[in-house]
Design a protein around this motif. Sequence first.
Motif, PDB file in Angstrom:
ATOM      1  N   THR A 236       0.845  -1.195   0.000  1.00  0.00           N
ATOM      2  CA  THR A 236       0.000   0.000   0.000  1.00  0.00           C
ATOM      3  C   THR A 236       0.880   1.245   0.000  1.00  0.00           C
ATOM      4  O   THR A 236       1.870   1.305   0.741  1.00  0.00           O
ATOM      5  CB  THR A 236      -0.892   0.049   1.262  1.00  0.00           C
ATOM      6  OG1 THR A 236      -1.434  -1.243   1.505  1.00  0.00           O
ATOM      7  CG2 THR A 236      -2.029   1.061   1.104  1.00  0.00           C
ATOM      8  N   ALA A 237       0.517   2.236  -0.814  1.00  0.00           N
ATOM      9  CA  ALA A 237       1.251   3.500  -0.837  1.00  0.00           C
ATOM     10  C   ALA A 237       0.277   4.634  -1.104  1.00  0.00           C
ATOM     11  O   ALA A 237      -0.727   4.468  -1.806  1.00  0.00           O
ATOM     12  CB  ALA A 237       2.339   3.481  -1.909  1.00  0.00           C
ATOM     13  N   ALA A 238       0.587   5.786  -0.530  1.00  0.00           N
ATOM     14  CA  ALA A 238      -0.161   7.008  -0.805  1.00  0.00           C
ATOM     15  C   ALA A 238       0.823   8.166  -0.824  1.00  0.00           C
ATOM     16  O   ALA A 238       1.836   8.138  -0.124  1.00  0.00           O
ATOM     17  CB  ALA A 238      -1.237   7.242   0.253  1.00  0.00           C
TER      18      ALA A 238
ATOM     19  N   ASP B 123       0.375  27.761   0.568  1.00  0.00           N
ATOM     20  CA  ASP B 123      -0.940  28.300   0.918  1.00  0.00           C
ATOM     21  C   ASP B 123      -1.950  27.209   1.242  1.00  0.00           C
ATOM     22  O   ASP B 123      -3.132  27.487   1.471  1.00  0.00           O
ATOM     23  CB  ASP B 123      -1.475  29.200  -0.198  1.00  0.00           C
ATOM     24  CG  ASP B 123      -1.700  28.460  -1.513  1.00  0.00           C
ATOM     25  OD1 ASP B 123      -1.480  27.218  -1.560  1.00  0.00           O
ATOM     26  OD2 ASP B 123      -2.101  29.112  -2.492  1.00  0.00           O
ATOM     27  N   GLY B 124      -1.474  25.951   1.272  1.00  0.00           N
ATOM     28  CA  GLY B 124      -2.350  24.840   1.598  1.00  0.00           C
ATOM     29  C   GLY B 124      -3.019  24.211   0.393  1.00  0.00           C
ATOM     30  O   GLY B 124      -3.773  23.232   0.530  1.00  0.00           O
ATOM     31  N   THR B 125      -2.738  24.740  -0.804  1.00  0.00           N
ATOM     32  CA  THR B 125      -3.299  24.154  -2.015  1.00  0.00           C
ATOM     33  C   THR B 125      -2.675  22.784  -2.268  1.00  0.00           C
ATOM     34  O   THR B 125      -1.452  22.672  -2.445  1.00  0.00           O
ATOM     35  CB  THR B 125      -3.026  25.043  -3.253  1.00  0.00           C
ATOM     36  OG1 THR B 125      -3.567  26.335  -3.022  1.00  0.00           O
ATOM     37  CG2 THR B 125      -3.647  24.451  -4.508  1.00  0.00           C
ATOM     38  N   VAL B 126      -3.510  21.753  -2.257  1.00  0.00           N
ATOM     39  CA  VAL B 126      -3.029  20.400  -2.545  1.00  0.00           C
ATOM     40  C   VAL B 126      -3.011  20.236  -4.066  1.00  0.00           C
ATOM     41  O   VAL B 126      -4.051  20.306  -4.720  1.00  0.00           O
ATOM     42  CB  VAL B 126      -3.937  19.341  -1.885  1.00  0.00           C
ATOM     43  CG1 VAL B 126      -3.494  17.936  -2.289  1.00  0.00           C
ATOM     44  CG2 VAL B 126      -3.897  19.483  -0.361  1.00  0.00           C
ATOM     45  N   LEU B 127      -1.805  20.037  -4.604  1.00  0.00           N
ATOM     46  CA  LEU B 127      -1.649  19.927  -6.059  1.00  0.00           C
ATOM     47  C   LEU B 127      -2.052  18.551  -6.570  1.00  0.00           C
ATOM     48  O   LEU B 127      -2.238  18.359  -7.760  1.00  0.00           O
ATOM     49  CB  LEU B 127      -0.204  20.235  -6.469  1.00  0.00           C
ATOM     50  CG  LEU B 127       0.289  21.641  -6.133  1.00  0.00           C
ATOM     51  CD1 LEU B 127       1.713  21.841  -6.636  1.00  0.00           C
ATOM     52  CD2 LEU B 127      -0.633  22.705  -6.742  1.00  0.00           C
ATOM     53  N   GLY B 128      -2.179  17.609  -5.654  1.00  0.00           N
ATOM     54  CA  GLY B 128      -2.617  16.275  -6.048  1.00  0.00           C
ATOM     55  C   GLY B 128      -2.307  15.262  -4.971  1.00  0.00           C
ATOM     56  O   GLY B 128      -1.409  15.474  -4.146  1.00  0.00           O
ATOM     57  N   THR B 129      -3.085  14.181  -4.949  1.00  0.00           N
ATOM     58  CA  THR B 129      -2.767  13.022  -4.119  1.00  0.00           C
ATOM     59  C   THR B 129      -2.977  11.782  -4.973  1.00  0.00           C
ATOM     60  O   THR B 129      -3.667  11.822  -5.994  1.00  0.00           O
ATOM     61  CB  THR B 129      -3.668  12.921  -2.858  1.00  0.00           C
ATOM     62  OG1 THR B 129      -5.017  12.752  -3.267  1.00  0.00           O
ATOM     63  CG2 THR B 129      -3.527  14.137  -1.965  1.00  0.00           C
ATOM     64  N   HIS B 130      -2.350  10.693  -4.563  1.00  0.00           N
ATOM     65  CA  HIS B 130      -2.531   9.415  -5.254  1.00  0.00           C
ATOM     66  C   HIS B 130      -2.504   8.331  -4.190  1.00  0.00           C
ATOM     67  O   HIS B 130      -1.706   8.385  -3.264  1.00  0.00           O
ATOM     68  CB  HIS B 130      -1.414   9.192  -6.288  1.00  0.00           C
ATOM     69  CG  HIS B 130      -1.742   8.125  -7.283  1.00  0.00           C
ATOM     70  ND1 HIS B 130      -2.415   8.387  -8.459  1.00  0.00           N
ATOM     71  CD2 HIS B 130      -1.507   6.795  -7.283  1.00  0.00           C
ATOM     72  CE1 HIS B 130      -2.575   7.259  -9.136  1.00  0.00           C
ATOM     73  NE2 HIS B 130      -2.022   6.275  -8.448  1.00  0.00           N
ATOM     74  N   GLY B 131      -3.393   7.374  -4.322  1.00  0.00           N
ATOM     75  CA  GLY B 131      -3.489   6.329  -3.310  1.00  0.00           C
ATOM     76  C   GLY B 131      -4.419   6.760  -2.182  1.00  0.00           C
ATOM     77  O   GLY B 131      -4.998   7.851  -2.219  1.00  0.00           O
ATOM     78  N   PRO B 132      -4.580   5.906  -1.166  1.00  0.00           N
ATOM     79  CA  PRO B 132      -5.530   6.174  -0.078  1.00  0.00           C
ATOM     80  C   PRO B 132      -5.011   7.242   0.889  1.00  0.00           C
ATOM     81  O   PRO B 132      -4.296   6.938   1.849  1.00  0.00           O
ATOM     82  CB  PRO B 132      -5.676   4.817   0.612  1.00  0.00           C
ATOM     83  CG  PRO B 132      -4.389   4.106   0.328  1.00  0.00           C
ATOM     84  CD  PRO B 132      -3.908   4.596  -1.009  1.00  0.00           C
TER      85      PRO B 132
ATOM     86  N   THR C 276       4.164   4.432   2.947  1.00  0.00           N
ATOM     87  CA  THR C 276       3.982   3.054   2.480  1.00  0.00           C
ATOM     88  C   THR C 276       3.952   2.117   3.680  1.00  0.00           C
ATOM     89  O   THR C 276       4.209   2.540   4.811  1.00  0.00           O
ATOM     90  CB  THR C 276       5.127   2.589   1.542  1.00  0.00           C
ATOM     91  OG1 THR C 276       6.283   2.253   2.333  1.00  0.00           O
ATOM     92  CG2 THR C 276       5.511   3.662   0.526  1.00  0.00           C
ATOM     93  N   ASP C 277       3.653   0.855   3.407  1.00  0.00           N
ATOM     94  CA  ASP C 277       3.679  -0.139   4.484  1.00  0.00           C
ATOM     95  C   ASP C 277       4.734  -1.216   4.208  1.00  0.00           C
ATOM     96  O   ASP C 277       4.575  -2.368   4.585  1.00  0.00           O
ATOM     97  CB  ASP C 277       2.300  -0.766   4.690  1.00  0.00           C
ATOM     98  CG  ASP C 277       1.705  -1.331   3.415  1.00  0.00           C
ATOM     99  OD1 ASP C 277       2.381  -1.307   2.366  1.00  0.00           O
ATOM    100  OD2 ASP C 277       0.555  -1.806   3.456  1.00  0.00           O
ATOM    101  N   ARG C 278       5.827  -0.788   3.562  1.00  0.00           N
ATOM    102  CA  ARG C 278       6.972  -1.690   3.392  1.00  0.00           C
ATOM    103  C   ARG C 278       8.219  -1.009   3.944  1.00  0.00           C
ATOM    104  O   ARG C 278       8.473   0.170   3.649  1.00  0.00           O
ATOM    105  CB  ARG C 278       7.195  -2.028   1.912  1.00  0.00           C
ATOM    106  CG  ARG C 278       8.367  -2.993   1.736  1.00  0.00           C
ATOM    107  CD  ARG C 278       8.654  -3.360   0.298  1.00  0.00           C
ATOM    108  NE  ARG C 278       9.803  -4.263   0.235  1.00  0.00           N
ATOM    109  CZ  ARG C 278      10.423  -4.609  -0.891  1.00  0.00           C
ATOM    110  NH1 ARG C 278       9.993  -4.147  -2.058  1.00  0.00           N
ATOM    111  NH2 ARG C 278      11.460  -5.416  -0.853  1.00  0.00           N
ATOM    112  N   ALA C 279       8.997  -1.748   4.717  1.00  0.00           N
ATOM    113  CA  ALA C 279      10.187  -1.176   5.346  1.00  0.00           C
ATOM    114  C   ALA C 279      11.130  -0.591   4.306  1.00  0.00           C
ATOM    115  O   ALA C 279      11.287  -1.116   3.195  1.00  0.00           O
ATOM    116  CB  ALA C 279      10.911  -2.240   6.167  1.00  0.00           C
TER     117      ALA C 279
END
Length: 273
Positions: free
Chosen positions: A16-18, A25-34, A248-251
């Motif tokens: 899993t990755a996000a 200014d707090g503008t989120v330019l994008g997200t991907h994943g949960p 992520t959830d991988r070391a």
Amino acid sequence: MSLQSLALIENWPVPTAAAGVVRADGTVLGTHGPADHRFPLASVTKPLAAYAALVAYEEGAVELDQPAGPPGSTVRHLLAHTSGLAFDEHRTMSAPGERRLYSNAGFEQLGDHIAKATDIPFAEYLRQAVLEPLGMTSTSLEGSPAKDGVSTVADLLRFAAELQAPRLLDPRTVAEAMTVQYPGTKGVLPGYGHQNPNDWGLGFEIRGAKSPHWTGSSSSPRTFGHFGQSGTFLWTDPDAQVAAVALTDRAFGPWAIEAWPAFTDAVLAEIRG
């Protein structure tokens, strides 16, 4: 605008990755994943703990140059990994200020020091001083201030915006935190070996001219942030006026050493493009 470069996390060999990118200014330019998935942060906990320490400093509960940690060490030494404490043991390896000994124990002693000074358990102080004011409702400290934070990309983007345009702290305090403490100090950057110098501010690693490094080849020397052994990172690039978070959830391991710089370079290229 949604950054196409964020989709590179699809290629990472992790369950899993996000990831996400935010401006000052707090503008989120994008997200991907949960973006609302809670991940263990490992050492990405340290910047949050450091920010709480700086709030305690501005509130007058602690002074940066007051004694804390082993003999001769101060709050500043603990934040800058120059207290002389060992990595994961509460024993002294060198005199304060001599070497950059990256230390979980140092952050644990810092947390204890602030808890005593404020008469509030450190996890609760962090919540009141940083998490609650920033609306980081999915973030908690579940143990050591060095490594036991849990958070989401959405929450850490709020924190990353704060780092770029401080509301909880005087901008001069944040500028100090992003300034090299004890310049010229050498030491080991975990996962990347000896660095000379091994630049750090107050709780934040400063990229400088380090090579190899977990940020990109196009990241400015002023870039600051932190990565964690749970496969997590947060960086802010003042020159590009943007910050990025990936969880992520991988070391952490060879996969991250290979994947992270290419990801960062792609994000910066798209923003500058």
